[in-house]
Design a protein around this motif. Structure first.
Motif, PDB file in Angstrom:
ATOM      1  N   GLU A 121      35.481 -29.413  74.674  1.00  0.00           N
ATOM      2  CA  GLU A 121      36.263 -29.879  73.525  1.00  0.00           C
ATOM      3  C   GLU A 121      35.397 -30.791  72.657  1.00  0.00           C
ATOM      4  O   GLU A 121      34.863 -31.796  73.131  1.00  0.00           O
ATOM      5  CB  GLU A 121      37.503 -30.642  74.008  1.00  0.00           C
ATOM      6  CG  GLU A 121      38.267 -31.390  72.931  1.00  0.00           C
ATOM      7  CD  GLU A 121      38.651 -30.507  71.745  1.00  0.00           C
ATOM      8  OE1 GLU A 121      38.454 -30.949  70.598  1.00  0.00           O
ATOM      9  OE2 GLU A 121      39.130 -29.371  71.960  1.00  0.00           O
ATOM     10  N   PRO A 122      35.240 -30.466  71.361  1.00  0.00           N
ATOM     11  CA  PRO A 122      34.353 -31.250  70.497  1.00  0.00           C
ATOM     12  C   PRO A 122      34.960 -32.545  69.951  1.00  0.00           C
ATOM     13  O   PRO A 122      34.215 -33.437  69.555  1.00  0.00           O
ATOM     14  CB  PRO A 122      34.046 -30.283  69.354  1.00  0.00           C
ATOM     15  CG  PRO A 122      35.255 -29.414  69.274  1.00  0.00           C
ATOM     16  CD  PRO A 122      35.732 -29.252  70.688  1.00  0.00           C
ATOM     17  N   VAL A 123      36.291 -32.656  69.890  1.00  0.00           N
ATOM     18  CA  VAL A 123      36.929 -33.830  69.285  1.00  0.00           C
ATOM     19  C   VAL A 123      37.101 -34.926  70.327  1.00  0.00           C
ATOM     20  O   VAL A 123      37.791 -34.732  71.337  1.00  0.00           O
ATOM     21  CB  VAL A 123      38.293 -33.461  68.669  1.00  0.00           C
ATOM     22  CG1 VAL A 123      38.944 -34.690  68.028  1.00  0.00           C
ATOM     23  CG2 VAL A 123      38.120 -32.355  67.628  1.00  0.00           C
ATOM     24  N   ALA A 124      36.481 -36.085  70.090  1.00  0.00           N
ATOM     25  CA  ALA A 124      36.452 -37.160  71.086  1.00  0.00           C
ATOM     26  C   ALA A 124      37.852 -37.627  71.477  1.00  0.00           C
ATOM     27  O   ALA A 124      38.133 -37.859  72.665  1.00  0.00           O
ATOM     28  CB  ALA A 124      35.634 -38.334  70.557  1.00  0.00           C
ATOM     29  N   GLY A 125      38.747 -37.784  70.495  1.00  0.00           N
ATOM     30  CA  GLY A 125      40.090 -38.254  70.795  1.00  0.00           C
ATOM     31  C   GLY A 125      40.829 -37.315  71.723  1.00  0.00           C
ATOM     32  O   GLY A 125      41.503 -37.746  72.668  1.00  0.00           O
ATOM     33  N   MET A 126      40.702 -36.038  71.481  1.00  0.00           N
ATOM     34  CA  MET A 126      41.347 -35.055  72.351  1.00  0.00           C
ATOM     35  C   MET A 126      40.683 -35.025  73.728  1.00  0.00           C
ATOM     36  O   MET A 126      41.352 -34.890  74.749  1.00  0.00           O
ATOM     37  CB  MET A 126      41.313 -33.674  71.712  1.00  0.00           C
ATOM     38  CG  MET A 126      42.266 -33.526  70.549  1.00  0.00           C
ATOM     39  SD  MET A 126      42.449 -31.787  70.072  1.00  0.00           S
ATOM     40  CE  MET A 126      44.052 -31.853  69.267  1.00  0.00           C
ATOM     41  N   ARG A 127      39.368 -35.164  73.726  1.00  0.00           N
ATOM     42  CA  ARG A 127      38.648 -35.129  74.997  1.00  0.00           C
ATOM     43  C   ARG A 127      39.068 -36.296  75.895  1.00  0.00           C
ATOM     44  O   ARG A 127      39.121 -36.161  77.129  1.00  0.00           O
ATOM     45  CB  ARG A 127      37.142 -35.159  74.721  1.00  0.00           C
ATOM     46  CG  ARG A 127      36.304 -34.522  75.809  1.00  0.00           C
ATOM     47  CD  ARG A 127      34.909 -34.169  75.335  1.00  0.00           C
ATOM     48  NE  ARG A 127      34.180 -35.281  74.769  1.00  0.00           N
ATOM     49  CZ  ARG A 127      33.767 -35.335  73.498  1.00  0.00           C
ATOM     50  NH1 ARG A 127      34.040 -34.348  72.673  1.00  0.00           N
ATOM     51  NH2 ARG A 127      33.097 -36.387  73.058  1.00  0.00           N
ATOM     52  N   ASP A 128      39.392 -37.441  75.305  1.00  0.00           N
ATOM     53  CA  ASP A 128      39.843 -38.595  76.096  1.00  0.00           C
ATOM     54  C   ASP A 128      41.150 -38.280  76.822  1.00  0.00           C
ATOM     55  O   ASP A 128      41.330 -38.649  77.985  1.00  0.00           O
ATOM     56  CB  ASP A 128      40.033 -39.812  75.191  1.00  0.00           C
ATOM     57  CG  ASP A 128      38.718 -40.386  74.699  1.00  0.00           C
ATOM     58  OD1 ASP A 128      37.676 -40.090  75.317  1.00  0.00           O
ATOM     59  OD2 ASP A 128      38.730 -41.117  73.689  1.00  0.00           O
ATOM     60  N   VAL A 129      42.084 -37.618  76.126  1.00  0.00           N
ATOM     61  CA  VAL A 129      43.347 -37.230  76.761  1.00  0.00           C
ATOM     62  C   VAL A 129      43.098 -36.159  77.818  1.00  0.00           C
ATOM     63  O   VAL A 129      43.653 -36.202  78.919  1.00  0.00           O
ATOM     64  CB  VAL A 129      44.353 -36.729  75.709  1.00  0.00           C
ATOM     65  CG1 VAL A 129      45.657 -36.286  76.375  1.00  0.00           C
ATOM     66  CG2 VAL A 129      44.638 -37.816  74.683  1.00  0.00           C
ATOM     67  N   LEU A 130      42.248 -35.210  77.504  1.00  0.00           N
ATOM     68  CA  LEU A 130      41.924 -34.108  78.406  1.00  0.00           C
ATOM     69  C   LEU A 130      41.408 -34.613  79.751  1.00  0.00           C
ATOM     70  O   LEU A 130      41.845 -34.148  80.814  1.00  0.00           O
ATOM     71  CB  LEU A 130      40.889 -33.209  77.730  1.00  0.00           C
ATOM     72  CG  LEU A 130      40.225 -32.106  78.553  1.00  0.00           C
ATOM     73  CD1 LEU A 130      41.242 -31.059  78.953  1.00  0.00           C
ATOM     74  CD2 LEU A 130      39.088 -31.456  77.746  1.00  0.00           C
ATOM     75  N   LYS A 131      40.512 -35.575  79.716  1.00  0.00           N
ATOM     76  CA  LYS A 131      39.913 -36.084  80.959  1.00  0.00           C
ATOM     77  C   LYS A 131      40.964 -36.649  81.906  1.00  0.00           C
ATOM     78  O   LYS A 131      40.840 -36.545  83.129  1.00  0.00           O
ATOM     79  CB  LYS A 131      38.877 -37.161  80.637  1.00  0.00           C
ATOM     80  CG  LYS A 131      37.625 -36.641  79.945  1.00  0.00           C
ATOM     81  CD  LYS A 131      36.707 -37.786  79.545  1.00  0.00           C
ATOM     82  CE  LYS A 131      35.477 -37.293  78.807  1.00  0.00           C
ATOM     83  NZ  LYS A 131      34.619 -38.404  78.332  1.00  0.00           N
ATOM     84  N   GLY A 132      41.998 -37.260  81.340  1.00  0.00           N
ATOM     85  CA  GLY A 132      43.027 -37.865  82.182  1.00  0.00           C
ATOM     86  C   GLY A 132      44.016 -36.880  82.766  1.00  0.00           C
ATOM     87  O   GLY A 132      44.819 -37.250  83.628  1.00  0.00           O
ATOM     88  N   LYS A 133      43.984 -35.630  82.323  1.00  0.00           N
ATOM     89  CA  LYS A 133      44.968 -34.649  82.779  1.00  0.00           C
ATOM     90  C   LYS A 133      44.430 -33.665  83.800  1.00  0.00           C
ATOM     91  O   LYS A 133      45.214 -33.024  84.509  1.00  0.00           O
ATOM     92  CB  LYS A 133      45.512 -33.873  81.573  1.00  0.00           C
ATOM     93  CG  LYS A 133      46.326 -34.732  80.626  1.00  0.00           C
ATOM     94  CD  LYS A 133      46.801 -33.950  79.432  1.00  0.00           C
ATOM     95  CE  LYS A 133      47.811 -32.896  79.810  1.00  0.00           C
ATOM     96  NZ  LYS A 133      48.359 -32.207  78.625  1.00  0.00           N
ATOM     97  N   LEU A 134      43.116 -33.529  83.890  1.00  0.00           N
ATOM     98  CA  LEU A 134      42.554 -32.530  84.785  1.00  0.00           C
ATOM     99  C   LEU A 134      42.446 -33.058  86.208  1.00  0.00           C
ATOM    100  O   LEU A 134      42.201 -34.248  86.426  1.00  0.00           O
ATOM    101  CB  LEU A 134      41.184 -32.087  84.291  1.00  0.00           C
ATOM    102  CG  LEU A 134      41.161 -31.351  82.950  1.00  0.00           C
ATOM    103  CD1 LEU A 134      39.753 -30.914  82.609  1.00  0.00           C
ATOM    104  CD2 LEU A 134      42.093 -30.144  82.977  1.00  0.00           C
ATOM    105  N   PRO A 135      42.631 -32.190  87.204  1.00  0.00           N
ATOM    106  CA  PRO A 135      42.513 -32.621  88.602  1.00  0.00           C
ATOM    107  C   PRO A 135      41.084 -33.045  88.926  1.00  0.00           C
ATOM    108  O   PRO A 135      40.125 -32.504  88.359  1.00  0.00           O
ATOM    109  CB  PRO A 135      42.910 -31.370  89.389  1.00  0.00           C
ATOM    110  CG  PRO A 135      42.688 -30.224  88.453  1.00  0.00           C
ATOM    111  CD  PRO A 135      42.965 -30.750  87.083  1.00  0.00           C
ATOM    112  N   GLU A 136      40.961 -34.011  89.801  1.00  0.00           N
ATOM    113  CA  GLU A 136      39.634 -34.478  90.213  1.00  0.00           C
ATOM    114  C   GLU A 136      39.029 -33.493  91.206  1.00  0.00           C
ATOM    115  O   GLU A 136      39.577 -33.254  92.276  1.00  0.00           O
ATOM    116  CB  GLU A 136      39.730 -35.882  90.830  1.00  0.00           C
ATOM    117  CG  GLU A 136      40.087 -36.963  89.824  1.00  0.00           C
ATOM    118  CD  GLU A 136      39.958 -38.349  90.416  1.00  0.00           C
ATOM    119  OE1 GLU A 136      39.352 -38.475  91.505  1.00  0.00           O
ATOM    120  OE2 GLU A 136      40.457 -39.308  89.807  1.00  0.00           O
ATOM    121  N   SER A 137      37.925 -32.926  90.832  1.00  0.00           N
ATOM    122  CA  SER A 137      37.219 -31.972  91.679  1.00  0.00           C
ATOM    123  C   SER A 137      35.815 -31.809  91.136  1.00  0.00           C
ATOM    124  O   SER A 137      35.619 -31.806  89.908  1.00  0.00           O
ATOM    125  CB  SER A 137      37.930 -30.614  91.677  1.00  0.00           C
ATOM    126  OG  SER A 137      37.110 -29.617  92.277  1.00  0.00           O
TER     127      SER A 137
END
Length: 380
Positions: A121-137
């Motif tokens: 994801e190129p947009v930093a603001g969206m990437r910040d939300v994305l990181k918090g939603k994905l499972p840790e693996s």
């Protein structure tokens, strides 16, 4: 069998890697302004970021679409005939509305250990939300980058395993491919995806077969300037029908059709309209005017504005990377229904019962009516 089934086969502005420290991933700047301005930074009120509001207002995806995609990814990995893990790259992952479900499904699958998932994801603001939603693996990674330069995503995939970069068995894009459907993207996808790998493009579209939703569409359609792409017009198909490098490297397999919905009150509908790029980019006063017009449409058609179902039709378009180049005539012939069923490996009757349809060929896909959606029975 897979080889027999296939009778044969922008702007790039990423930061230079020559002086980049190890482990630092660059971001290509070739991102459509309309896809970023309304979603990066803080919202004017409410204490949330614009990306948070986008995530809150957008629908999720039907589980059947995720299941079908994971099945096709495993089949692609098998077709490739390579030992060891393969990578799946999602383009324009946004805030993770699709990424979260896909990553969880890959990790839950007993064959999922063979896949590394990269959400790009190129947009930093969206990437910040994305990181918090994905499972840790260690097999789920977030990376910057754009569709016309996937080197960052490939580096991220390589960092997730020992033994070098894994081959790419699939490129996925949900609610995003129309933003970067161009010759440069197809050339890059052709470079990255291994023969036998797939390209899967997913969209939720408001079901305009309902009159009140058609009126909402009539409200927002004039807001789109000609240079802003819309998937409903079928623009995303044009690169696959062209002559540029990579255009004939992918053969159509079919489109999987499903549905989903959002439930809530009138403000849910208003929020969905406000989340559109061409609305989110506008001054607050204009957004407020659009919101009021949206409320008026809903109240004119629905007696109960506190319990509303906003339905969507979902389409997942699948293409497969050919093992070798083909001629223009062969590429055109691949759109025949029987050729698509052959590539999909499904009986036509059974496939259509499951929700599959052939991808229609439109030599001039862009039209006010949207030829692609007309062919799939969704034209207004």
């Amino acid at each position: 069998m897979w080889a027999a089934g296939l009778s044969c086969h922008v702007l790039s502005a990423s930061i230079s890697r020559r002086c980049r420290p190890a482990g630092i991933l660059s971001v290509s700047r070739a991102v459509h302004q309309a896809a970023t301005a309304g979603y990066d930074g803080d919202a004017e009120s409410g204490g949330k970021s614009k990306a948070d509001l986008y995530d809150q207002r957008r629908p999720g995806y039907d589980a059947a679409v995720v299941e079908e995609l994971v099945e096709q990814l495993h089949l692609a990995h098998t077709r490739m005939g390579t030992a060891g893990p393969a990578a799946v790259i999602e383009l324009g992952a946004g805030t993770g509305k699709f990424s979260q479900s896909l990553a969880q499904r890959i990790l839950a699958d007993e064959h999922g250990r063979d896949l590394v998932f990269v959400a790009s994801e190129p947009v930093a603001g969206m990437r910040d939300v994305l990181k918090g939603k994905l499972p840790e693996s260690p097999r789920v990674v977030v990376a910057p980058g754009t569709a016309d330069d996937l080197r960052d995503a490939q580096e991220a995939a390589a960092s997730a395993r020992v033994g070098g970069p894994p081959p790419v068995c699939g490129i996925v894009s949900a609610q995003a491919f129309h933003w970067f459907a161009n010759d440069a993207t197809l050339k890059e996808l052709s470079r990255v995806v291994a023969p036998g790998g797939i390209l899967g493009m997913v969209w939720n579209n408001r079901d305009t077969r309902l009159e009140w939703i058609r009126e909402l569409e009539e409200l927002v359609s004039p807001l789109y300037p000609p240079e802003v792409p819309r998937q409903q017009h079928g623009d995303f198909m044009q690169p696959f029908l062209g002559e540029a490098p990579g255009a004939k490297d992918f053969a159509p397999m079919g489109v999987f059709c499903s549905s989903t919905e959002q439930r809530g009150g009138i403000e849910m509908v208003v929020g969905r309209v406000l989340s559109l790029s061409v609305v989110a980019n506008r001054p607050t006063t204009e957004q407020n005017e659009i919101a009021e017009r949206c409320r008026a449409i809903v109240r004119a058609h629905l007696a109960n504005v506190d319990d509303i179902t906003l339905p969507y039709v979902t389409h997942a378009f699948f293409f497969v990377k050919r093992p070798a180049a083909v001629s223009a005539q062969q590429a055109r012939a691949a759109f025949a229904e029987e050729e698509q069923w052959k590539l999909l490996g499904k009986d036509p009757v059974a496939a259509q019962t499951e929700g599959w349809r052939p991808i229609p060929y439109a030599s001039n896909a862009r039209s006010p009516e949207g030829l692609i959606w007309q062919a799939l029975g969704l034209g207004s």
